[in-house]
Design a protein around this motif. Structure first.
Motif, mmCIF file in Angstrom:
data_model
loop_
_atom_site.group_PDB
_atom_site.id
_atom_site.type_symbol
_atom_site.label_atom_id
_atom_site.label_comp_id
_atom_site.label_asym_id
_atom_site.label_seq_id
_atom_site.Cartn_x
_atom_site.Cartn_y
_atom_site.Cartn_z
ATOM 1 N N GLY A 23 -6.533 -0.348 0.874
ATOM 2 C CA GLY A 23 -7.314 -1.563 1.047
ATOM 3 C C GLY A 23 -8.799 -1.237 1.005
ATOM 4 O O GLY A 23 -9.195 -0.084 0.774
ATOM 5 N N TYR B 56 -0.656 -2.289 3.061
ATOM 6 C CA TYR B 56 -2.013 -2.859 3.068
ATOM 7 C C TYR B 56 -2.605 -2.739 4.467
ATOM 8 O O TYR B 56 -1.922 -2.899 5.478
ATOM 9 C CB TYR B 56 -1.992 -4.311 2.616
ATOM 10 C CG TYR B 56 -3.381 -4.866 2.407
ATOM 11 C CD1 TYR B 56 -4.210 -4.345 1.406
ATOM 12 C CD2 TYR B 56 -3.887 -5.873 3.214
ATOM 13 C CE1 TYR B 56 -5.495 -4.824 1.211
ATOM 14 C CE2 TYR B 56 -5.173 -6.361 3.025
ATOM 15 C CZ TYR B 56 -5.971 -5.835 2.023
ATOM 16 O OH TYR B 56 -7.252 -6.313 1.834
ATOM 17 N N GLY C 17 5.026 -0.736 3.852
ATOM 18 C CA GLY C 17 4.739 -1.950 3.100
ATOM 19 C C GLY C 17 5.962 -2.752 2.709
ATOM 20 O O GLY C 17 5.841 -3.865 2.205
ATOM 21 N N THR D 78 1.592 -8.548 2.780
ATOM 22 C CA THR D 78 0.683 -8.424 1.646
ATOM 23 C C THR D 78 1.353 -7.656 0.516
ATOM 24 O O THR D 78 1.725 -6.490 0.675
ATOM 25 C CB THR D 78 -0.616 -7.697 2.054
ATOM 26 O OG1 THR D 78 -1.142 -8.313 3.232
ATOM 27 C CG2 THR D 78 -1.646 -7.769 0.938
ATOM 28 N N GLY E 82 -2.921 -6.975 -2.461
ATOM 29 C CA GLY E 82 -3.752 -5.997 -1.769
ATOM 30 C C GLY E 82 -4.679 -5.250 -2.709
ATOM 31 O O GLY E 82 -5.855 -5.025 -2.402
ATOM 32 N N GLN F 92 -8.804 -5.002 -2.911
ATOM 33 C CA GLN F 92 -9.523 -3.727 -2.952
ATOM 34 C C GLN F 92 -10.387 -3.632 -4.206
ATOM 35 O O GLN F 92 -11.482 -3.066 -4.170
ATOM 36 C CB GLN F 92 -8.538 -2.552 -2.883
ATOM 37 C CG GLN F 92 -9.236 -1.199 -2.760
ATOM 38 C CD GLN F 92 -8.304 -0.086 -2.353
ATOM 39 O OE1 GLN F 92 -7.201 -0.322 -1.849
ATOM 40 N NE2 GLN F 92 -8.733 1.156 -2.541
#
Length: 338
Positions: A201, A237, A262, A315, A320, A324
């Motif tokens: 992230g 994330y 995740g 996310t 994500g 970023q």
């Protein structure tokens, strides 16, 4: 083969319900700075400790930029191996211990002494301080690196850890140390150790894969791809990781180890495809051999995280990585020296 890591000592202990004042070690780091920001928004006062002074470390300055001016935030610059930690843990509702030296590849060779001091010795000093000042809960940042090669199924907390790098060994040692302290008779401090799976992230460390992929898209300088790209990772994330970390402060536990992932795995080739879709650019790469300590697959069994923390990652990878990428485009340039 499995071994027990969920340990009971007279029943589960409820963590503090209201986080009024907390300590965050490693606050100038990637996860630590995100965590401090959310805790402040939730009304807690945050005392952050980090050995990287923002006046001399551009990355620390960038990560702390939005925190320094907050009235509820206090920064202590210093090393956990030297500070009188009881001064700072006294009165804390919880201590979030995120400080440490990260990275699998650099942990081989002469730098191991730093890993030993920062990941193990500093943790022991902090545990002693928490016990001396009656801190009710320590949340420890661990790593999926403790699992090693893994299996053909997601890693469960009761799987036998077989770390393949000195870094993984030090994270496992810190876990075991924290659990030992939590299980001492009449100890005031309970522990939840979180095994993070590849957190990414905005503000991610520059040596991490998704940062390097997006940096290659931005600069057009080739990214070094280790191995054939089929190795898979469970990418988490940072907002999801922070939510799990805060939940761990009040979870009913005495001495627990919990995965934070995740929810699914992606190969590096899939990450490159995702980056190309987000940026509209082909990602230049240079292929290199697989590195010592790298594992083929990481995948988290999240059953315990769901049961104990109420954790469900929300996310997706493309969402994500898009966030970023926007941060990558807008972040201020970090000078090479200051």
């Amino acid at each position: 083969m499995r071994q027990r890591t969920r340990i009971s000592n007279g029943g589960k202990v409820k963590g503090p319900q209201q986080l009024e004042h907390v300590v965050v070690t490693g606050v100038a780091g990637f996860i630590g700075s995100h965590l401090a920001e959310v805790l402040l928004k939730q009304g807690a006062s945050v005392l952050g400790i980090d050995r990287r002074p923002p006046s001399h470390d551009p990355t620390a300055a960038q990560n702390l930029a939005d925190l320094i001016a907050e009235p509820g935030f206090t920064l202590i610059e210093g090393d956990l191996t030297d500070l009188d930690l009881t001064r700072f843990t006294k009165g804390a509702s919880a201590v979030f211990h995120l400080a440490g030296v990260p990275g699998v590849r650099p942990s081989w060779g002469d730098r191991f002494t730093d890993y030993l001091a920062s990941n193990i010795m500093a943790t022991q000093r902090l545990l002693e301080a928490c016990a001396a000042t009656d801190v009710p809960r320590l949340v420890l940042a661990s790593s999926s690196s403790v699992y090693g090669t893994g299996t053909d199924r997601p890693s469960h907390e009761e799987d036998l850890p077989t770390p393949l790098s000195p870094y993984g060994v030090t994270k496992l040692a810190a876990e075991r140390l924290a659990l030992a302290y939590a299980l001492r008779p009449s100890t005031p401090t309970s522990v939840v150790a979180l095994r993070y799976f590849t957190v990414y992230g905005p503000q991610q460390r520059s040596d991490m894969a998704i940062y390097r992929v997006l940096e290659a898209a931005l600069t057009r300088r080739p990214m070094r791809l280790y191995g054939d790209g089929t190795q898979r990772r469970d990418f988490t994330y940072v907002d999801d990781a922070v939510a799990a970390t805060i939940a761990a402060a009040s979870a009913p536990a005495r001495a627990e180890v919990v995965n934070v992932g995740g929810g699914r795995t992606f190969s590096m080739l899939e990450v490159l495809e995702c980056a190309a879709k987000i940026t509209g650019l082909d990602i230049p790469i240079v292929r290199d051999s697989r590195q010592s300590g790298d594992v083929e697959t990481t995948a988290a069994d999240l059953t315990r995280a769901q049961q104990l923390l109420g954790y469900r990652p929300s996310t997706s990878l493309i969402e994500g990585m898009t966030r970023q990428w926007k941060w990558t485009l807008n972040r201020p340039a970090v000078p090479l020296s200051q």
